[in-house]
Design a protein around this motif. Structure first.
Motif, PDB file in Angstrom:
ATOM      1  N   LYS A  16      11.982  66.642  51.398  1.00 53.73           N
ATOM      2  CA  LYS A  16      12.363  67.400  52.315  1.00 53.73           C
ATOM      3  C   LYS A  16      12.519  68.931  51.583  1.00 53.73           C
ATOM      4  O   LYS A  16      12.709  69.970  52.115  1.00 53.73           O
ATOM      5  CB  LYS A  16      13.518  67.465  53.282  1.00 53.73           C
ATOM      6  CG  LYS A  16      13.356  66.245  54.123  1.00 53.73           C
ATOM      7  CD  LYS A  16      12.288  66.459  55.223  1.00 53.73           C
ATOM      8  CE  LYS A  16      12.026  64.991  55.983  1.00 53.73           C
ATOM      9  NZ  LYS A  16      11.335  64.126  55.696  1.00 53.73           N
ATOM     10  N   CYS A  28      11.935  68.124  62.077  1.00 54.00           N
ATOM     11  CA  CYS A  28      12.428  68.010  60.811  1.00 54.00           C
ATOM     12  C   CYS A  28      13.598  69.189  60.422  1.00 54.00           C
ATOM     13  O   CYS A  28      14.655  69.121  59.820  1.00 54.00           O
ATOM     14  CB  CYS A  28      11.358  68.132  59.639  1.00 54.00           C
ATOM     15  SG  CYS A  28      10.556  66.422  59.400  1.00 54.00           S
ATOM     16  N   ASN A  29      13.053  70.360  60.929  1.00 48.48           N
ATOM     17  CA  ASN A  29      13.753  71.682  60.834  1.00 48.48           C
ATOM     18  C   ASN A  29      15.057  71.595  61.528  1.00 48.48           C
ATOM     19  O   ASN A  29      16.206  71.775  60.887  1.00 48.48           O
ATOM     20  CB  ASN A  29      12.866  73.055  61.397  1.00 48.48           C
ATOM     21  CG  ASN A  29      13.765  74.216  60.861  1.00 48.48           C
ATOM     22  OD1 ASN A  29      13.882  74.620  59.726  1.00 48.48           O
ATOM     23  ND2 ASN A  29      14.150  74.873  62.096  1.00 48.48           N
ATOM     24  N   THR A  57      15.094  79.309  60.645  1.00 44.29           N
ATOM     25  CA  THR A  57      14.441  78.071  60.087  1.00 44.29           C
ATOM     26  C   THR A  57      15.274  77.583  58.972  1.00 44.29           C
ATOM     27  O   THR A  57      16.070  78.555  58.452  1.00 44.29           O
ATOM     28  CB  THR A  57      13.054  78.092  59.478  1.00 44.29           C
ATOM     29  OG1 THR A  57      13.141  79.400  58.271  1.00 44.29           O
ATOM     30  CG2 THR A  57      11.790  78.873  60.586  1.00 44.29           C
ATOM     31  N   PHE A  88      10.792  72.218  52.369  1.00 39.86           N
ATOM     32  CA  PHE A  88      11.344  73.243  53.632  1.00 39.86           C
ATOM     33  C   PHE A  88      12.127  74.285  53.181  1.00 39.86           C
ATOM     34  O   PHE A  88      11.911  75.196  53.399  1.00 39.86           O
ATOM     35  CB  PHE A  88      12.168  72.134  54.477  1.00 39.86           C
ATOM     36  CG  PHE A  88      11.135  71.416  55.497  1.00 39.86           C
ATOM     37  CD1 PHE A  88      10.900  72.021  56.917  1.00 39.86           C
ATOM     38  CD2 PHE A  88      10.614  70.063  55.253  1.00 39.86           C
ATOM     39  CE1 PHE A  88      10.144  71.320  57.776  1.00 39.86           C
ATOM     40  CE2 PHE A  88       9.854  69.533  55.965  1.00 39.86           C
ATOM     41  CZ  PHE A  88       9.575  69.982  57.074  1.00 39.86           C
ATOM     42  N   LYS A 145       5.859  76.401  58.589  1.00 36.87           N
ATOM     43  CA  LYS A 145       5.823  76.102  60.128  1.00 36.87           C
ATOM     44  C   LYS A 145       4.198  76.123  60.797  1.00 36.87           C
ATOM     45  O   LYS A 145       3.768  77.264  60.550  1.00 36.87           O
ATOM     46  CB  LYS A 145       6.615  77.322  60.971  1.00 36.87           C
ATOM     47  CG  LYS A 145       6.575  76.961  62.281  1.00 36.87           C
ATOM     48  CD  LYS A 145       7.646  78.179  62.973  1.00 36.87           C
ATOM     49  CE  LYS A 145       7.903  78.014  64.379  1.00 36.87           C
ATOM     50  NZ  LYS A 145       8.771  78.972  64.862  1.00 36.87           N
ATOM     51  N   VAL A 196       6.603  73.834  52.889  1.00 28.66           N
ATOM     52  CA  VAL A 196       6.294  73.358  54.103  1.00 28.66           C
ATOM     53  C   VAL A 196       6.353  74.402  55.293  1.00 28.66           C
ATOM     54  O   VAL A 196       7.304  74.687  55.759  1.00 28.66           O
ATOM     55  CB  VAL A 196       7.347  72.106  54.240  1.00 28.66           C
ATOM     56  CG1 VAL A 196       6.775  71.411  55.689  1.00 28.66           C
ATOM     57  CG2 VAL A 196       6.995  71.112  53.364  1.00 28.66           C
ATOM     58  N   THR A 247      14.656  77.313  55.834  1.00 26.36           N
ATOM     59  CA  THR A 247      13.997  78.336  54.780  1.00 26.36           C
ATOM     60  C   THR A 247      15.060  79.753  54.687  1.00 26.36           C
ATOM     61  O   THR A 247      15.437  80.054  54.020  1.00 26.36           O
ATOM     62  CB  THR A 247      12.731  78.598  54.735  1.00 26.36           C
ATOM     63  OG1 THR A 247      11.833  77.280  54.688  1.00 26.36           O
ATOM     64  CG2 THR A 247      12.245  79.503  53.355  1.00 26.36           C
ATOM     65  N   TRP A 293       7.437  69.036  62.774  1.00 26.29           N
ATOM     66  CA  TRP A 293       8.132  70.143  61.628  1.00 26.29           C
ATOM     67  C   TRP A 293       9.480  70.662  62.371  1.00 26.29           C
ATOM     68  O   TRP A 293      10.307  70.821  61.691  1.00 26.29           O
ATOM     69  CB  TRP A 293       7.118  71.408  61.646  1.00 26.29           C
ATOM     70  CG  TRP A 293       7.362  72.373  60.731  1.00 26.29           C
ATOM     71  CD1 TRP A 293       7.346  72.355  59.204  1.00 26.29           C
ATOM     72  CD2 TRP A 293       8.605  73.444  61.308  1.00 26.29           C
ATOM     73  NE1 TRP A 293       7.940  73.589  58.863  1.00 26.29           N
ATOM     74  CE2 TRP A 293       8.523  74.195  59.735  1.00 26.29           C
ATOM     75  CE3 TRP A 293       8.887  74.032  61.984  1.00 26.29           C
ATOM     76  CZ2 TRP A 293       9.414  75.165  59.839  1.00 26.29           C
ATOM     77  CZ3 TRP A 293       9.897  75.005  61.935  1.00 26.29           C
ATOM     78  CH2 TRP A 293      10.322  75.583  60.827  1.00 26.29           C
TER      79      TRP A 293
END
Length: 146
Positions: free
Chosen positions: A67, A96-97, A121, A70, A77, A75, A123, A93
């Protein structure tokens, strides 16, 4: 579709084989059934003063779960056009976020949760933490401690 398992249709696109699609276990979008929001990625808990140690421990935990892309922004969106049904990648997605936001909360002291936005997110949250607490931003860290 990237990271999706299934049979191949006549046009070369991947299908779900028996009427459904699956995320491949090698995909960063894959979440194992044993992974839950209560998972702790590392024993190193961020307390506002140990930022120099904490991100490496978290990155290692995320890398072990495939992961890391991310938080590093690799990775992306998936885009969904208005009126279009969400693709399997878009749905997973988002899952996972959300899961990784919970994992980050679990390795940050609760008293710091209000100072950190968890609405974006992973990120964005990762970048926000770096901006607020990295040694490169020592004046900001001092201001927050005061």
């Amino acid at each position: 579709m990237v990271g999706v398992e299934g049979g191949k249709s006549g046009d070369g696109k991947k299908t779900g084989g028996k009427g459904f699609e699956q995320i491949a276990p090698s995909s960063p979008l894959y979440l194992h059934a044993s992974e839950s929001p209560s998972l702790t990625l590392t024993q190193t808990i961020f307390n506002g003063e140990n930022y120099e140690l904490w991100p490496d421990a978290v990155r290692n935990g995320l890398d072990a779960k495939n992961k890391l892309g991310f938080v590093e922004g690799f990775v992306k969106k998936p885009t969904v056009t208005e009126g279009e049904e969400k693709s399997l990648e878009a749905v997973t997605w988002h899952q996972c976020n959300a899961m990784m936001k919970a994992w980050l909360r679990n390795v940050i002291e609760p008293r710091l949760h209000l100072r950190i936005s968890f609405s974006g997110t992973v990120t964005e949250i990762w970048k926000e933490l770096k901006e607020r607490y990295s040694a490169a931003n020592a004046p900001r860290v001092h201001q927050l401690k005061q």
